[in-house]
Design a protein around this motif. Structure first.
Motif, PDB file in Angstrom:
ATOM      1  N   CYS A  39       2.975 -39.749 -31.245  1.00 26.50           N
ATOM      2  CA  CYS A  39       2.263 -38.791 -30.395  1.00 26.50           C
ATOM      3  C   CYS A  39       2.432 -37.416 -31.017  1.00 26.50           C
ATOM      4  CB  CYS A  39       2.864 -38.836 -28.987  1.00 26.50           C
ATOM      5  SG  CYS A  39       2.491 -37.425 -27.938  1.00 26.50           S
ATOM      6  N   LEU A  40       1.368 -36.641 -31.142  1.00 20.69           N
ATOM      7  CA  LEU A  40       1.470 -35.338 -31.793  1.00 20.69           C
ATOM      8  C   LEU A  40       2.429 -34.416 -31.047  1.00 20.69           C
ATOM      9  CD1 LEU A  40       0.477 -33.652 -34.148  1.00 20.69           C
ATOM     10  CD2 LEU A  40      -1.428 -32.859 -32.718  1.00 20.69           C
ATOM     11  N   CYS A  41       2.476 -34.525 -29.720  1.00 21.21           N
ATOM     12  CA  CYS A  41       3.403 -33.691 -28.953  1.00 21.21           C
ATOM     13  C   CYS A  41       4.849 -34.087 -29.235  1.00 21.21           C
ATOM     14  CB  CYS A  41       3.103 -33.806 -27.459  1.00 21.21           C
ATOM     15  SG  CYS A  41       1.488 -33.146 -26.988  1.00 21.21           S
ATOM     16  N   VAL A  42       5.109 -35.379 -29.292  1.00 16.24           N
ATOM     17  CA  VAL A  42       6.463 -35.847 -29.590  1.00 16.24           C
ATOM     18  C   VAL A  42       6.825 -35.513 -31.042  1.00 16.24           C
ATOM     19  CG1 VAL A  42       7.958 -37.877 -29.791  1.00 16.24           C
ATOM     20  CG2 VAL A  42       6.392 -37.658 -27.848  1.00 16.24           C
ATOM     21  N   ASN A  43       5.881 -35.692 -31.945  1.00 14.35           N
ATOM     22  CA  ASN A  43       6.133 -35.340 -33.342  1.00 14.35           C
ATOM     23  C   ASN A  43       6.497 -33.866 -33.483  1.00 14.35           C
ATOM     24  OD1 ASN A  43       5.347 -37.957 -33.802  1.00 14.35           O
ATOM     25  ND2 ASN A  43       3.413 -37.446 -34.816  1.00 14.35           N
ATOM     26  N   THR A  44       5.809 -33.019 -32.721  1.00 12.64           N
ATOM     27  CA  THR A  44       6.085 -31.584 -32.736  1.00 12.64           C
ATOM     28  C   THR A  44       7.467 -31.297 -32.162  1.00 12.64           C
ATOM     29  OG1 THR A  44       3.726 -31.105 -32.509  1.00 12.64           O
ATOM     30  CG2 THR A  44       5.262 -29.331 -31.921  1.00 12.64           C
ATOM     31  N   MET A  45       7.844 -32.073 -31.172  1.00 13.49           N
ATOM     32  CA  MET A  45       9.166 -31.956 -30.556  1.00 13.49           C
ATOM     33  C   MET A  45      10.258 -32.160 -31.613  1.00 13.49           C
ATOM     34  SD  MET A  45      10.148 -34.081 -27.109  1.00 13.49           S
ATOM     35  CE  MET A  45       8.449 -33.932 -26.561  1.00 13.49           C
ATOM     36  N   VAL A  46      10.005 -33.093 -32.523  1.00 16.61           N
ATOM     37  CA  VAL A  46      10.991 -33.424 -33.551  1.00 16.61           C
ATOM     38  C   VAL A  46      10.912 -32.464 -34.737  1.00 16.61           C
ATOM     39  CG1 VAL A  46      11.713 -35.195 -35.207  1.00 16.61           C
ATOM     40  CG2 VAL A  46      11.002 -35.860 -32.897  1.00 16.61           C
ATOM     41  N   GLU A  47       9.691 -32.168 -35.189  1.00 16.64           N
ATOM     42  CA  GLU A  47       9.529 -31.383 -36.412  1.00 16.64           C
ATOM     43  C   GLU A  47       9.686 -29.879 -36.208  1.00 16.64           C
ATOM     44  OE1 GLU A  47       6.284 -30.607 -40.037  1.00 16.64           O
ATOM     45  OE2 GLU A  47       5.637 -31.580 -38.176  1.00 16.64           O
ATOM     46  N   LEU A  48       9.096 -29.324 -35.170  1.00 14.32           N
ATOM     47  CA  LEU A  48       8.999 -27.875 -35.041  1.00 14.32           C
ATOM     48  C   LEU A  48       9.816 -27.261 -33.908  1.00 14.32           C
ATOM     49  CD1 LEU A  48       5.150 -27.506 -35.638  1.00 14.32           C
ATOM     50  CD2 LEU A  48       6.991 -27.198 -37.301  1.00 14.32           C
ATOM     51  N   ALA A  49       9.926 -27.977 -32.791  1.00 11.71           N
ATOM     52  CA  ALA A  49      10.592 -27.402 -31.616  1.00 11.71           C
ATOM     53  C   ALA A  49      12.038 -26.967 -31.868  1.00 11.71           C
ATOM     54  CB  ALA A  49      10.535 -28.383 -30.449  1.00 11.71           C
ATOM     55  N   PRO A  50      12.823 -27.691 -32.698  1.00 10.29           N
ATOM     56  CA  PRO A  50      14.222 -27.284 -32.887  1.00 10.29           C
ATOM     57  C   PRO A  50      14.404 -25.886 -33.464  1.00 10.29           C
ATOM     58  CG  PRO A  50      13.910 -29.552 -33.586  1.00 10.29           C
ATOM     59  CD  PRO A  50      12.536 -28.985 -33.348  1.00 10.29           C
ATOM     60  N   HIS A  51      13.381 -25.365 -34.182  1.00 14.44           N
ATOM     61  CA  HIS A  51      13.558 -24.043 -34.787  1.00 14.44           C
ATOM     62  C   HIS A  51      12.406 -23.082 -34.483  1.00 14.44           C
ATOM     63  CE1 HIS A  51      11.737 -26.803 -37.804  1.00 14.44           C
ATOM     64  NE2 HIS A  51      10.880 -25.811 -37.945  1.00 14.44           N
TER      65      HIS A  51
END
Length: 210
Positions: free
Chosen positions: A121-133
Motif C-alpha cells: 500500500c503506498l500509504c504503508v510504504n510511505t510509513m516505512v520509507e519516509l515517515a521516520p525522518h
C-alpha cells in the motif's frame, strides 16, 4: 456509514498559475506516477522513470505538478482517498462484518485485483520509507491510520448493534488492533512470505471479532 477521506489541503502546496494548460490527461498521468512510486518507492523513482511512464516531458511534469516531491504528494493523496473509499465500500456492501474483515485482509494477501501483493500500500510504504525522518509524512500516515481505524470501529459497532458480534467487544480497541495488524500484514507481504503462514496469522487476527 459516513464517508471518510483524508483532508489533503495541508499536504498540498499552494496552487500555481501557468500560462499554458497541460496538453495531457493529468489524472491518467497521476495514476501512472502512482504506479511508479508503488513499484520503486519515492527515493528510487527518478524523474525519467516518472515521465516515461506518464508519457510526458519534464517541462510538463514541472508545469502541472511542480516537481517530484509535489507529484508524490499528489499521488499519495489520491491513493489515500481511493484506498479509504474502496475499503469503506467493501465493508458497507459485505454480507456481514466478519466477511467484510475477512475480505479486506484477504485482499492484502492477494493484492489489488489478485496480483502483486509485494507492491503493498503506498500509504504503508510511505510509513516505512519516509515517515521516520519527515514530520509531514509522519502526520499524513498517522491520519491515514486514524481514518482506517475509524472505518473498522464503525463497522464493528454496526455488527454489535445487529447482534452479529458480541456486545462485550471493545470496538475501539479491536479496531486499533485490526489497523496495526493490517499494516503489519501489508509490510510482510512485500517479503513474499509463505501463503499458509500469513493465512494462519490472518485467521488469528480475525478471531478478535469472536
Amino acid at each position: 456509514m459516513v464517508v471518510i477521506l483524508l483532508c489533503t489541503d495541508k499536504y498540498r502546496k499552494s496552487d500555481r498559475t501557468y500560462g499554458k494548460t497541460p496538453e495531457f490527461d493529468e489524472q491518467q498521468a497521476l495514476a501512472a506516477a502512482m504506479q511508479v512510486f508503488l513499484e520503486k518507492g519515492y527515493e528510487a523513482s527518478s524523474i525519467s522513470d516518472l515521465t516515461s511512464r506518464m508519457g510526458i516531458q519534464r517541462p510538463s511534469l514541472y508545469a502541472a505538478f511542480g516537481g517530484k516531491k509535489e507529484l508524490f504528494e499528489a499521488a499519495l493523496n489520491k491513493f489515500a482517498q481511493m484506498s479509504l473509499s474502496f475499503i469503506e465500500n467493501g465493508m458497507r456492501n459485505a454480507p456481514s462484518v466478519k466477511e467484510a474483515a475477512r475480505t479486506y485482509f484477504q485482499g492484502i494477501i492477494e493484492g489489488v485485483g489478485g496480483s502483486k501483493p509485494e507492491l503493498g500500500c503506498l500509504c504503508v510504504n510511505t510509513m516505512v520509507e519516509l515517515a521516520p525522518h519527515d514530520k509531514i509524512y509522519a502526520q499524513f500516515t498517522k491520519d491515514y491510520q486514524t481514518k482506517l481505524t475509524e472505518l473498522f470501529r464503525q463497522t464493528i459497532e454496526n455488527g454489535i448493534r445487529t447482534g452479529e458480534l458480541s456486545n462485550r467487544l471493545n470496538a475501539e480497541a479491536v479496531a486499533r488492533a485490526l489497523t496495526i495488524s493490517a499494516i503489519g500484514l501489508s509490510v510482510t507481504m512485500k517479503t513474499g512470505p509463505d501463503r499458509s503462514y500469513v493465512e494462519n496469522a490472518t485467521a488469528e487476527i480475525l478471531s478478535l471479532l469472536e
